[in-house]
Design a protein around this motif. Sequence first.
Motif, PDB file in Angstrom:
ATOM      1  N   UNK A 139       0.791  -1.224   0.000  1.00  0.00           N
ATOM      2  CA  UNK A 139       0.000   0.000   0.000  1.00  0.00           C
ATOM      3  C   UNK A 139       0.818   1.265   0.000  1.00  0.00           C
ATOM      4  N   UNK A 140       2.133   1.140   0.128  1.00  0.00           N
ATOM      5  CA  UNK A 140       3.040   2.288   0.101  1.00  0.00           C
ATOM      6  C   UNK A 140       4.436   1.767  -0.171  1.00  0.00           C
ATOM      7  N   UNK A 141       5.403   2.662  -0.295  1.00  0.00           N
ATOM      8  CA  UNK A 141       6.774   2.230  -0.550  1.00  0.00           C
ATOM      9  C   UNK A 141       7.500   1.937   0.765  1.00  0.00           C
ATOM     10  N   UNK A 142       8.371   0.926   0.728  1.00  0.00           N
ATOM     11  CA  UNK A 142       9.156   0.563   1.895  1.00  0.00           C
ATOM     12  C   UNK A 142      10.626   0.890   1.703  1.00  0.00           C
ATOM     13  N   UNK A 143      11.431   0.564   2.721  1.00  0.00           N
ATOM     14  CA  UNK A 143      12.856   0.902   2.673  1.00  0.00           C
ATOM     15  C   UNK A 143      13.715  -0.208   2.085  1.00  0.00           C
ATOM     16  N   UNK A 144      13.099  -1.337   1.724  1.00  0.00           N
ATOM     17  CA  UNK A 144      13.848  -2.429   1.124  1.00  0.00           C
ATOM     18  C   UNK A 144      14.505  -3.357   2.116  1.00  0.00           C
ATOM     19  N   UNK A 145      14.493  -3.004   3.406  1.00  0.00           N
ATOM     20  CA  UNK A 145      15.114  -3.852   4.417  1.00  0.00           C
ATOM     21  C   UNK A 145      14.178  -4.963   4.875  1.00  0.00           C
ATOM     22  N   UNK A 175      19.714  -3.683  -4.905  1.00  0.00           N
ATOM     23  CA  UNK A 175      21.042  -4.029  -4.432  1.00  0.00           C
ATOM     24  C   UNK A 175      21.619  -3.010  -3.460  1.00  0.00           C
ATOM     25  N   UNK A 176      22.892  -2.687  -3.673  1.00  0.00           N
ATOM     26  CA  UNK A 176      23.578  -1.758  -2.775  1.00  0.00           C
ATOM     27  C   UNK A 176      22.977  -0.366  -2.808  1.00  0.00           C
ATOM     28  N   UNK A 181      17.920   4.734  -2.995  1.00  0.00           N
ATOM     29  CA  UNK A 181      16.885   4.971  -3.994  1.00  0.00           C
ATOM     30  C   UNK A 181      15.467   4.785  -3.469  1.00  0.00           C
ATOM     31  N   UNK A 182      15.312   4.066  -2.363  1.00  0.00           N
ATOM     32  CA  UNK A 182      13.963   3.821  -1.850  1.00  0.00           C
ATOM     33  C   UNK A 182      13.300   5.145  -1.469  1.00  0.00           C
ATOM     34  N   UNK A 183      12.005   5.198  -1.722  1.00  0.00           N
ATOM     35  CA  UNK A 183      11.224   6.420  -1.468  1.00  0.00           C
ATOM     36  C   UNK A 183      10.440   6.225  -0.173  1.00  0.00           C
ATOM     37  N   UNK A 184      10.962   6.753   0.904  1.00  0.00           N
ATOM     38  CA  UNK A 184      10.338   6.580   2.210  1.00  0.00           C
ATOM     39  C   UNK A 184      10.194   7.936   2.888  1.00  0.00           C
ATOM     40  N   UNK A 185       9.386   7.961   3.928  1.00  0.00           N
ATOM     41  CA  UNK A 185       9.192   9.205   4.666  1.00  0.00           C
ATOM     42  C   UNK A 185       8.271  10.160   3.931  1.00  0.00           C
ATOM     43  N   UNK A 186       8.445  11.439   4.223  1.00  0.00           N
ATOM     44  CA  UNK A 186       7.561  12.466   3.672  1.00  0.00           C
ATOM     45  C   UNK A 186       8.187  13.217   2.504  1.00  0.00           C
ATOM     46  N   UNK A 203      22.578   1.629 -11.683  1.00  0.00           N
ATOM     47  CA  UNK A 203      22.386   0.763 -10.522  1.00  0.00           C
ATOM     48  C   UNK A 203      21.751  -0.547 -10.983  1.00  0.00           C
ATOM     49  N   UNK A 204      22.023  -1.611 -10.243  1.00  0.00           N
ATOM     50  CA  UNK A 204      21.463  -2.916 -10.565  1.00  0.00           C
ATOM     51  C   UNK A 204      20.031  -2.988 -10.059  1.00  0.00           C
ATOM     52  N   UNK A 205      19.130  -3.408 -10.920  1.00  0.00           N
ATOM     53  CA  UNK A 205      17.727  -3.582 -10.545  1.00  0.00           C
ATOM     54  C   UNK A 205      17.350  -5.035 -10.812  1.00  0.00           C
ATOM     55  N   UNK A 206      17.283  -5.823  -9.760  1.00  0.00           N
ATOM     56  CA  UNK A 206      16.950  -7.233  -9.900  1.00  0.00           C
ATOM     57  C   UNK A 206      15.443  -7.415  -9.761  1.00  0.00           C
ATOM     58  N   UNK A 207      14.846  -8.058 -10.740  1.00  0.00           N
ATOM     59  CA  UNK A 207      13.421  -8.383 -10.702  1.00  0.00           C
ATOM     60  C   UNK A 207      13.307  -9.904 -10.644  1.00  0.00           C
ATOM     61  N   UNK A 208      12.841 -10.397  -9.502  1.00  0.00           N
ATOM     62  CA  UNK A 208      12.750 -11.836  -9.272  1.00  0.00           C
ATOM     63  C   UNK A 208      11.288 -12.261  -9.409  1.00  0.00           C
ATOM     64  N   UNK A 209      10.971 -12.946 -10.492  1.00  0.00           N
ATOM     65  CA  UNK A 209       9.628 -13.479 -10.687  1.00  0.00           C
ATOM     66  C   UNK A 209       9.570 -14.857 -10.032  1.00  0.00           C
ATOM     67  N   UNK A 210       8.849 -14.935  -8.937  1.00  0.00           N
ATOM     68  CA  UNK A 210       8.755 -16.191  -8.197  1.00  0.00           C
ATOM     69  C   UNK A 210       7.831 -17.171  -8.920  1.00  0.00           C
ATOM     70  N   UNK A 211       7.819 -18.399  -8.444  1.00  0.00           N
ATOM     71  CA  UNK A 211       6.940 -19.407  -9.016  1.00  0.00           C
ATOM     72  C   UNK A 211       5.477 -18.989  -8.817  1.00  0.00           C
ATOM     73  N   UNK A 212       4.686 -18.963  -9.882  1.00  0.00           N
ATOM     74  CA  UNK A 212       3.276 -18.585  -9.731  1.00  0.00           C
ATOM     75  C   UNK A 212       2.481 -19.657  -8.987  1.00  0.00           C
TER      76      UNK A 212
END
Length: 238
Positions: A139-145, A175-176, A181-186, A203-212
């Motif tokens: 529902x919003x953006x997170x920090x990736x952690x 990645x690093x 790059x994460x959009x958090x806060x106000x 920057x590296x952008x990994x997109x992992x498509x998991x098993x459906x």
Amino acid sequence: MIRVTLRVAALVLALLLALPLHLLWRLLRLPSPWPKWFLGSVARIIGARRRTIGAPLRRDVVFVSNHLSWMDIPILAGRSGSAFVAKAELSTVPLVGWLCTLNGTIFVRREERMAVADQINALREALAEAWAITIFPEGTTGDGKALLPFKAALLAVLDPPPPGVMVQPVRVDYGAATTELAWVGDEPGTAHARRVLGRRGSFAATVHFCEPFDPRDFSGRKAIAAEARARITAAGGG
């Protein structure tokens, strides 16, 4: 400032190339590949160097993804051709709202409970057209952690699931550069966009498509959300 200007100029050029072709395809009533091409170009222009793990389903699928930044949209759409579910407020943003409509974005007003049935019907109609749709259930953006809790209400279109539709969890990772790059806060959206456009290098952008998985194997939206969240968490190695 020079870097921002050059990237904005490249974005405008990509739009000027893609838009007439998209309109021509629409006029001929042909499936247009140009929104996907344009969004993929946006991802490359802002510095994303995409790495894909797994393969996205092409149709009759709801992608359920974590959410880090507005960059997730061009990066995911450039790979999968997916349409997105977005907050209705985005539709009023000059140019951005219009561009979203070109990619078939479905705008929802989460605070208007009386409109929920209409919104679910709109999603079902989109899936009936064999679209791929992406939902960000945090529902919003997170920090990736860590993943934020999933809001099962955002998966109402899957309760009950439309016939033949699968769910494919997706994990996006920068990645690093994730923390940067994460959009958090106000932070205002324009400020975040300038920060991304002004960033040096790529920057590296990994997109992992998991098993459906088949949502009919789970008892309701909460169980579907829990399964998707578990697979996205596992894709991050923890």
